[in-house]
Design a protein around this motif. Sequence first.
Motif, PDB file in Angstrom:
ATOM      1  N   UNK A 415      41.278  38.789  42.385  1.00  0.00           N
ATOM      2  CA  UNK A 415      41.362  37.357  42.117  1.00  0.00           C
ATOM      3  C   UNK A 415      41.102  36.549  43.387  1.00  0.00           C
ATOM      4  N   UNK A 416      41.706  36.957  44.496  1.00  0.00           N
ATOM      5  CA  UNK A 416      41.518  36.236  45.759  1.00  0.00           C
ATOM      6  C   UNK A 416      40.081  36.367  46.246  1.00  0.00           C
ATOM      7  N   UNK A 417      39.491  37.563  46.092  1.00  0.00           N
ATOM      8  CA  UNK A 417      38.115  37.783  46.537  1.00  0.00           C
ATOM      9  C   UNK A 417      37.098  36.959  45.749  1.00  0.00           C
ATOM     10  N   UNK A 418      37.495  36.517  44.572  1.00  0.00           N
ATOM     11  CA  UNK A 418      36.593  35.677  43.774  1.00  0.00           C
ATOM     12  C   UNK A 418      36.474  34.275  44.349  1.00  0.00           C
ATOM     13  N   UNK A 457      47.658  30.425  47.109  1.00  0.00           N
ATOM     14  CA  UNK A 457      48.708  30.553  46.088  1.00  0.00           C
ATOM     15  C   UNK A 457      48.331  29.807  44.809  1.00  0.00           C
ATOM     16  N   UNK A 458      47.784  28.616  44.951  1.00  0.00           N
ATOM     17  CA  UNK A 458      47.361  27.845  43.777  1.00  0.00           C
ATOM     18  C   UNK A 458      46.246  28.563  43.019  1.00  0.00           C
ATOM     19  N   UNK A 459      45.326  29.186  43.754  1.00  0.00           N
ATOM     20  CA  UNK A 459      44.208  29.904  43.136  1.00  0.00           C
ATOM     21  C   UNK A 459      44.720  31.094  42.307  1.00  0.00           C
ATOM     22  N   UNK A 460      45.654  31.859  42.896  1.00  0.00           N
ATOM     23  CA  UNK A 460      46.191  33.026  42.190  1.00  0.00           C
ATOM     24  C   UNK A 460      47.003  32.587  40.975  1.00  0.00           C
ATOM     25  N   UNK A 461      47.813  31.560  41.129  1.00  0.00           N
ATOM     26  CA  UNK A 461      48.614  31.075  40.010  1.00  0.00           C
ATOM     27  C   UNK A 461      47.731  30.597  38.858  1.00  0.00           C
ATOM     28  N   UNK A 462      46.639  29.945  39.200  1.00  0.00           N
ATOM     29  CA  UNK A 462      45.722  29.436  38.182  1.00  0.00           C
ATOM     30  C   UNK A 462      45.061  30.569  37.403  1.00  0.00           C
ATOM     31  N   UNK A 463      44.675  31.659  38.096  1.00  0.00           N
ATOM     32  CA  UNK A 463      43.903  32.722  37.454  1.00  0.00           C
ATOM     33  C   UNK A 463      44.765  33.896  36.964  1.00  0.00           C
ATOM     34  N   UNK A 464      45.964  34.034  37.505  1.00  0.00           N
ATOM     35  CA  UNK A 464      46.882  35.068  37.021  1.00  0.00           C
ATOM     36  C   UNK A 464      48.152  34.367  36.533  1.00  0.00           C
TER      37      UNK A 464
END
Length: 500
Positions: A415-418, A457-464
């Motif tokens: 997810x982070x690598x995206x 953190x916002x990116x991970x929360x949004x996608x997971x």
Amino acid sequence: MNLIMLLEMAASGFGDRVAVQNGDDRITYEELYRAAGAAAADITASGARTVALLDVNSLAVPIGLFAAAWAGVPFAPLNYRLTGSELDALLDRIDPAYLITDDAHAETLAGRPGTTVVRRDDFIAKARTGEAPESGPVPDPDAIAILLFTSGTTGAPKAAVLRHRHLFSYIVGSVEFGGAAADDAALVSVPPYHIAGMASIASSVYAARRVVQLESFSPEAWVEAARREHVTNAMVVPTMLVRIVDALEASGDTALPDLRAVAYGGSKMPLPVIERAMELLPDTGFTNAYGLTETTSTITILTPDDHREAVASDDPDVRRRLVSLGRPLPGVEVEIRDELGVKVGPGVKGEIYVRGEQVSGEYLEQGSRLDAEGWFPTRDGGWLDADGYLFLEGRIDDIIVRGGENISPGEVEDTILAHEAVADCAVVGIPDDQWGEAVAAVIVPREGRTLSGDEVREWVTKHLRSSRSPARVEFRDELPHTETGKLLRRVVRADLTESG
């Protein structure tokens, strides 16, 4: 069947073809067969019970591999980056050994009790000018062909045992004898102590394909060799592919006109990397080859057609196969089991188990890890989709347990690598008083890009979801990897723990 029989078949049918080349030095299949026989006589006379190699890629690798098979003793390529005490510990376990090495190590190890030390150049010269025995070797399929020491992530390295029957099963099940065209060439840049290095040599010999060796990997040297030698096939690990793509783009010349097939494996391939490579090299077929040392290399493959179908599809279930490991090779079975060892169905995560004739699952001094039905527990976590495609979640030992919830580091890393600003990422569990473990992420930003912990953190929360969002985010210029591209999570975890 014995490995030397594969070489004998190639020498009989394609004796004049170049088997292996290193720089300007070349050896044909007929010459390689004779050199292996001559070297085997020298090995037998030394009284060694193991042929060890401590060196980078050279003609000593194929000669030593097949000479050991001819002499009926194991071939043990060692990591040339190990310290003196680490090497001594490994040699103690395989002595009496016939050790082929470079000049520097030959000086250091000269006179070591139980070890016959031979300089690489002397070994090659003597083998190429010596006489092979008139009678060939007596095949023993149950004899040990190769000993490969693991990286030793916990405790002393284990020596994986690969017998001739395991290698023969893998090679004849995945390669057509003499199937290579006269101008085919395979570029081998992984070190000889990695299973991919050994499998590349043995498979190319059976296919009668020319092997082009790189002593050690650099993206510039890889690209230059691929162009100069008209390389058609290559195997890389994901970190290598990233650097190759970067080098091609930086040079302004992305053409590799002869490169028809690239296999990759050794660690998980980030989605942005393979998408970028496929776009840059549209005429190259990519294959994801998943396997372990203990399974004699590849057990599942994601074929070039699978890659193309996934990229072109609007179906999310088909599209996500681009990050899968593909489906099992013929003769290989894969299943997923839960913590109780019970097989689970499609979509359910657990530990990957594998069974087949090529699966060894055996360690020197420790015996076999196969269960009563021949299944090997890989210690890799994963799941199968409804069509039998295998997806990797990472090592079972790396699973983060947060408040009783199992979190896969690989899922969070993907997810982070995206994120377009992320070049590399490692996710690990760190001690936490409230949850037992907390998620931590160490990130390498892309050149010229910046990123904050809150953005991650916002990116991970949004996608997971929020429970998988990293409580701690650190940024580094690079992450620790092995020479073969495996992320050293234990080093990342130790660094975070020590730094508080």
